[in-house]
Design an enzyme around this catalytic site. Structure first.
Site, short mmCIF file in Angstrom:
data_model
loop_
_atom_site.label_atom_id
_atom_site.label_comp_id
_atom_site.label_asym_id
_atom_site.label_seq_id
_atom_site.Cartn_x
_atom_site.Cartn_y
_atom_site.Cartn_z
N CYS A 1 0.83 -1.20 0.00
CA CYS A 1 0.00 0.00 0.00
C CYS A 1 0.87 1.25 0.00
O CYS A 1 1.75 1.40 0.86
CB CYS A 1 -0.92 0.02 1.22
SG CYS A 1 -1.99 1.47 1.28
N GLY B 1 -1.15 -4.44 -11.89
CA GLY B 1 -0.84 -3.10 -12.36
C GLY B 1 -1.17 -2.90 -13.84
O GLY B 1 -0.58 -3.56 -14.70
#
Length: 328
Positions: A100, A201
């Site tokens: 994160c 991603g």
């Protein structure tokens, strides 16, 4: 592909996203083709475990196996305790957050901030793996910044600690969500591991999922933002990976029905007051790109009633359907 005793039906995983991957959204994505859906992160701070938010995040009733719960923190003993707490509450896989990039997480030296301290990474992983008898997985970025990409080193530490699968978001913490994902770095990490690797991603289409799997050698792809308002992306990807062909886009009628079902589950899970507010962002995502969507979002976001919110969604999509039929 397996994680411990669990076989994943597809190599497609819903990424953990705070405020998004609650039980209603996880169940919906599983129904539409995700092989696994990871929960929102749960803090390792035991003072928060009694909160309503944490109780909801630990609610897995009706979910398909495997039930994966992500934990976040920076203290090995607290992380071990959090793992035990969540296993006792139904988690079948524990996922550790070291990816994160949010400031409030990194400021307490958790999330991707941990990548700067490889010794601490090892202590946390060893503590959590030793604390529970379920598989433990890990999510990371490629490093803290571009001058200190240490994903390969972290991956080796993880496998040596007994981590059973590794998810990699192909950016550094400093990159946030900008620039292109580093699939070459994911490939380099995959090349030194024997455990499953999930590439994450910028995977936004079925074709991109195929390209990333081929380019990285990863065992699965992890989908985050691309599933917001498009939970059917998982079935589209599954079909393309299996056949090489594109599924047709869902009809407006199907989008309407998926959204209305999603809303009903949100109201049931959160209650009307919170459910209506949680629903607003999902309605915005589902209606993105639709004609008159901006005016609709402005109007529906002012409603506080579940019934009125549901009715406005129904009417909005029915108008789009009718307009399309007239145009045809």
């Amino acid at each position: 592909m397996r994680i411990g005793p669990y076989h994943l039906s597809t190599p497609l995983i819903l990424a953990p996203m705070a405020g998004v991957t609650d039980r209603p959204f996880r169940q919906l994505c599983r129904e539409l083709g995700a092989g696994m859906a990871v929960s929102e992160m749960v803090s390792s701070n035991s003072l928060l475990w009694g909160s309503e938010k944490t109780r909801r995040r630990a609610d897995h009733r009706g979910e398909d196996e495997p039930r994966s719960v992500q934990i976040m923190g920076a203290d090995p003993q607290m992380m071990a305790d959090a793992a035990r707490f969540n296993v006792a509450n139904g988690a079948q896989i524990i996922d550790i957050n070291m990816g994160c990039p949010a400031k409030k997480v990194c400021n307490v030296q958790a999330g991707s901030a941990l990548l700067r301290d490889e010794a601490l990474v090892g202590r946390i992983l060893n503590a959590v793996v030793g604390a529970v008898d379920v598989p433990v997985t890990l999510k990371i970025r490629t490093g803290w910044d571009r001058e200190s990409r240490n994903g390969v080193e972290i991956a080796r530490i993880a496998e040596n600690a007994g981590i059973q699968a590794l998810a990699i978001h192909g950016r550094t913490r400093a990159d946030g969500y900008s620039g292109d994902a580093e699939y070459d770095t994911i490939a380099a990490i995959k090349s030194v591991l024997t455990i499953p690797v999930f590439a994450n991603g910028d995977i936004t289409t079925p074709e991109k999922a195929r390209q990333v799997l081929d380019a990285t050698g990863a065992d699965a792809v992890m989908i985050g933002r691309a599933a917001q308002g498009r939970p059917w992306i998982f079935r589209e990807m599954e079909h393309f990976l299996r056949t090489g062909e594109r599924l047709p886009e869902p009809s407006l009628a199907e989008i309407r029905d998926i959204l209305l079902g999603h809303l009903n589950n949100l109201y049931a899970f959160y209650g009307e007051y919170t459910g209506v507010r949680m629903a607003r962002k999902h309605i915005s995502w589902y209606s993105k790109g639709q004609r008159h969507g901006a005016a609709f979002r402005q109007a529906v976001n002012r409603e506080d009633s579940a019934e009125q919110q549901r009715q406005m969604v129904d009417e909005f999509f029915n108008r789009l359907i009718a307009d399309g039929e007239m145009a045809a």
